[in-house]
Design an enzyme around this catalytic site. Structure first.
Site, short mmCIF file in Angstrom:
data_model
loop_
_atom_site.label_atom_id
_atom_site.label_comp_id
_atom_site.label_asym_id
_atom_site.label_seq_id
_atom_site.Cartn_x
_atom_site.Cartn_y
_atom_site.Cartn_z
N HIS A 103 -2.00 -16.52 -2.77
CA HIS A 103 -0.91 -16.84 -1.83
C HIS A 103 -1.40 -17.61 -0.60
O HIS A 103 -0.73 -17.63 0.43
CB HIS A 103 -0.18 -15.57 -1.36
CG HIS A 103 0.61 -14.90 -2.45
ND1 HIS A 103 1.43 -13.83 -2.22
CD2 HIS A 103 0.71 -15.16 -3.76
CE1 HIS A 103 2.00 -13.45 -3.34
NE2 HIS A 103 1.57 -14.25 -4.29
N HIS A 142 11.96 -10.94 -8.82
CA HIS A 142 11.46 -11.28 -7.48
C HIS A 142 11.46 -12.80 -7.37
O HIS A 142 11.09 -13.50 -8.30
CB HIS A 142 10.04 -10.71 -7.35
CG HIS A 142 9.38 -10.93 -6.03
ND1 HIS A 142 10.07 -11.07 -4.85
CD2 HIS A 142 8.06 -11.03 -5.70
CE1 HIS A 142 9.21 -11.24 -3.87
NE2 HIS A 142 7.98 -11.23 -4.36
N GLU A 189 9.78 -14.76 -5.21
CA GLU A 189 8.61 -15.45 -4.67
C GLU A 189 8.17 -16.54 -5.66
O GLU A 189 8.26 -16.35 -6.88
CB GLU A 189 7.49 -14.43 -4.44
CG GLU A 189 6.54 -14.86 -3.35
CD GLU A 189 5.59 -13.75 -2.94
OE1 GLU A 189 5.70 -12.62 -3.45
OE2 GLU A 189 4.72 -14.05 -2.09
N ASP A 232 5.57 -17.57 -7.04
CA ASP A 232 4.66 -17.33 -8.16
C ASP A 232 5.36 -16.64 -9.33
O ASP A 232 4.80 -16.54 -10.43
CB ASP A 232 3.39 -16.57 -7.74
CG ASP A 232 3.66 -15.34 -6.92
OD1 ASP A 232 4.78 -15.20 -6.40
OD2 ASP A 232 2.74 -14.51 -6.78
N HIS A 286 7.62 -5.97 -2.46
CA HIS A 286 7.26 -6.16 -1.07
C HIS A 286 8.12 -7.19 -0.34
O HIS A 286 7.85 -7.53 0.83
CB HIS A 286 5.80 -6.57 -1.00
CG HIS A 286 5.52 -7.89 -1.68
ND1 HIS A 286 5.07 -8.98 -0.99
CD2 HIS A 286 5.68 -8.30 -2.95
CE1 HIS A 286 4.93 -10.00 -1.82
NE2 HIS A 286 5.29 -9.62 -3.01
N ASP A 310 5.62 -7.37 -8.48
CA ASP A 310 4.33 -7.29 -7.78
C ASP A 310 3.73 -5.89 -7.73
O ASP A 310 2.51 -5.74 -7.57
CB ASP A 310 4.48 -7.83 -6.35
CG ASP A 310 4.41 -9.34 -6.31
OD1 ASP A 310 3.35 -9.88 -6.64
OD2 ASP A 310 5.41 -9.98 -5.97
N TYR A 327 -5.52 -5.28 -3.94
CA TYR A 327 -4.18 -5.87 -3.99
C TYR A 327 -3.23 -5.08 -3.09
O TYR A 327 -2.50 -5.65 -2.28
CB TYR A 327 -3.68 -5.88 -5.44
CG TYR A 327 -2.38 -6.64 -5.61
CD1 TYR A 327 -2.38 -7.98 -5.97
CD2 TYR A 327 -1.16 -6.02 -5.37
CE1 TYR A 327 -1.20 -8.68 -6.10
CE2 TYR A 327 0.03 -6.72 -5.50
CZ TYR A 327 0.00 -8.05 -5.87
OH TYR A 327 1.19 -8.74 -5.98
N HIS A 373 1.22 -9.43 -12.05
CA HIS A 373 -0.15 -9.94 -11.86
C HIS A 373 -1.15 -9.02 -12.53
O HIS A 373 -1.09 -7.80 -12.36
CB HIS A 373 -0.52 -10.01 -10.37
CG HIS A 373 0.30 -10.98 -9.59
ND1 HIS A 373 0.20 -12.34 -9.73
CD2 HIS A 373 1.25 -10.78 -8.64
CE1 HIS A 373 1.05 -12.94 -8.91
NE2 HIS A 373 1.70 -12.01 -8.25
#
Ligand SMILES: Cc1cc2nc3c(=O)[nH]c(=O)nc-3n(C[C@H](O)[C@H](O)[C@H](O)COP(=O)(O)O)c2cc1C
Length: 401
Positions: free
Chosen positions: A24, A79, A81, A83, A146, A165, A193, A226
């Site tokens: 990130h 999510h 985000e 990625d 998150h 995540d 993480y 991930h």
């Protein structure tokens, strides 16, 4: 990587990012990472999450081993985000999905990421179920775990939980499962993480885990977005580890991080470390020049105490130290004992400023801090040693060990 069938008709279709070293753009990921996405073949064909935009062609190629994109019916966006939703616009274009499932907060955020006025967005209520044929998708809101839009998707018939995540680790590997590699390695990366991404939301993690425990879901596979996935007994391992992290139970350990131009502050820090070690406390001594701020955070995370050091520099502290402190404070580590040291030449603001940082982090400051003019002499180094001894006593009182 080719798709991997994880349950009959359910496939991992992620990519392994072997070269990612700066997750990130701010957290060290020395072991690369993966972006995991999933395809479920049923009466309705479902895509759960996507991957980072830079891997779009790999992702489409992987999916094409299983189906034509235009045959996909549903997209699930756990999510937003980039990625995980980096290929979403492309997938909408290729798949022309019947429905795109997002959380309540996801529905709001979607409009700020994409020109999606004509997308068939379906905002799910927490706990809502959608039948896809033999199987069901059940959506659970996991707000602030998150980001505000996070949700988990559960497939009860497969006892399969997609968690985005949560439970992730930055591991690039040919293996897909936690049980195929060393548990110690996984634990290390899970903690890194968590420390660098999830720490500020620990109260939410506890609530979410308690809610899930109350639901008594039969889970035998946890698939984060991930790293490696958990199956069988490893699901309980993942849940237990997260509860442990979220409680932030401190160890009999101190992390000392500092910056120094001419080694005076460094000598002071080393003397404090020596005092701590003499009382049986484990220490990590980390120069901010030699250590990335996310490695410092990983050590701070399970420490009972932090000791910070910087000389006075232009009436402030050194910029490398301000960087590390900004990062660590932002992750809101809880319930730490704090102390500071620093060398100075004339005006000597360093200790005052470092104490302000400790206060802002909510640390229990046990001594006013030690300042040495130019070079710490023998007496000053003895005082630093004694500061270490005093911190050790406070750590033992805190941890009860
Ligand atoms: C560019 C520069 C700026 C400095 N600014 C200050 C200052 O504003 N106030 C002060 O008390 N000392 C100042 N100092 C002196 C250092 O704090 C002093 O040399 C200290 O002993 C260095 O500690 P270190 O060996 O840990 O780097 C400055 C030194 C340098 C090189």
């Amino acid at each position: 990587m080719r798709p991997v069938e994880i349950k009959e008709g359910v496939h991992w279709i992620g990519v392994v990012d072997w070269n990612c070293r700066n997750f990130h753009g701010y957290a060290r990921s020395a072991n690369g990472t993966t972006y995991n996405a999933f395809y479920i073949e049923d009466e309705k064909k479902v895509l759960v999450d996507t991957v980072s935009k830079e891997f779009e062609s790999q992702f489409i190629c992987s999916l094409s081993h299983l189906t034509k994109p235009e045959e996909i019916d549903y997209l699930v966006v756990n999510h937003l985000e980039p990625d995980h939703a980096g290929c979403l616009a492309k997938m909408v274009e290729l798949c022309k999905p019947e429905k795109i499932f997002v959380s309540v907060m996801g529905g709001k955020a979607l409009k700020t990421f994409f020109d999606c006025e004509d997308w068939p967005v379906h905002v799910v209520k927490p706990g809502e179920e959608v039948s896809i044929g033999k199987r069901t998708l059940r959506f659970y809101e996991t707000r602030m775990l998150h980001w505000p839009d996070n949700m988990f998707t559960f497939v009860p018939e497969e006892k399969l939980l997609f968690t985005s995540d949560a439970f992730g680790q930055n591991i690039a590997a040919s293996e897909r499962w936690v049980d195929e590699v060393s548990k110690e390695m996984v634990e290390d990366h899970m903690q890194q993480y968590y420390a660098n991404i999830i720490t500020p939301y620990s109260p939410k993690v506890i609530k979410t885990l308690e809610t899930f425990a109350g639901l008594n879901l039969d889970i035998d596979m946890i698939c984060p977005d991930h790293g490696l996935m958990y199956r069988g007994d490893d699901c309980a391992f993942a849940l237990e580890k997260y509860m442990d992290y979220a409680k932030q139970t401190p160890k009999n350990k101190a992390t000392l991080f500092y910056d120094s131009m001419w080694h005076s502050t460094e000598r002071m820090i080393n003397a404090v470390a020596s005092g701590l070690v003499s009382e049986g406390i484990s220490v990590k001594v980390m120069s901010v020049k030699a250590n990335h701020h996310s490695d410092i955070m990983s050590e701070v995370f399970d420490s009972a105490a932090i000791v910070i050091g910087s000389p006075t520099h232009n009436n402030g502290i050194l910029p490398g130290m301000a960087d590390a402190l900004t990062y660590v404070k932002g992750l809101r580590p809880q319930d730490k004992i704090g102390a500071c040291v620093g060398s100075f030449g004339w005006s000597g603001e360093c200790v005052k400023i470092l104490n302000e940082w400790l206060e802002k982090m909510g640390c229990e400051i046990i001594e006013p801090g030690l300042k040495a003019k130019n070079r710490p002499n023998h007496d000053m180094l003895k005082e630093c040693f004694q500061l270490g001894v005093a911190i050790a006593a406070a750590i033992k009182e805190k941890t009860g060990k």
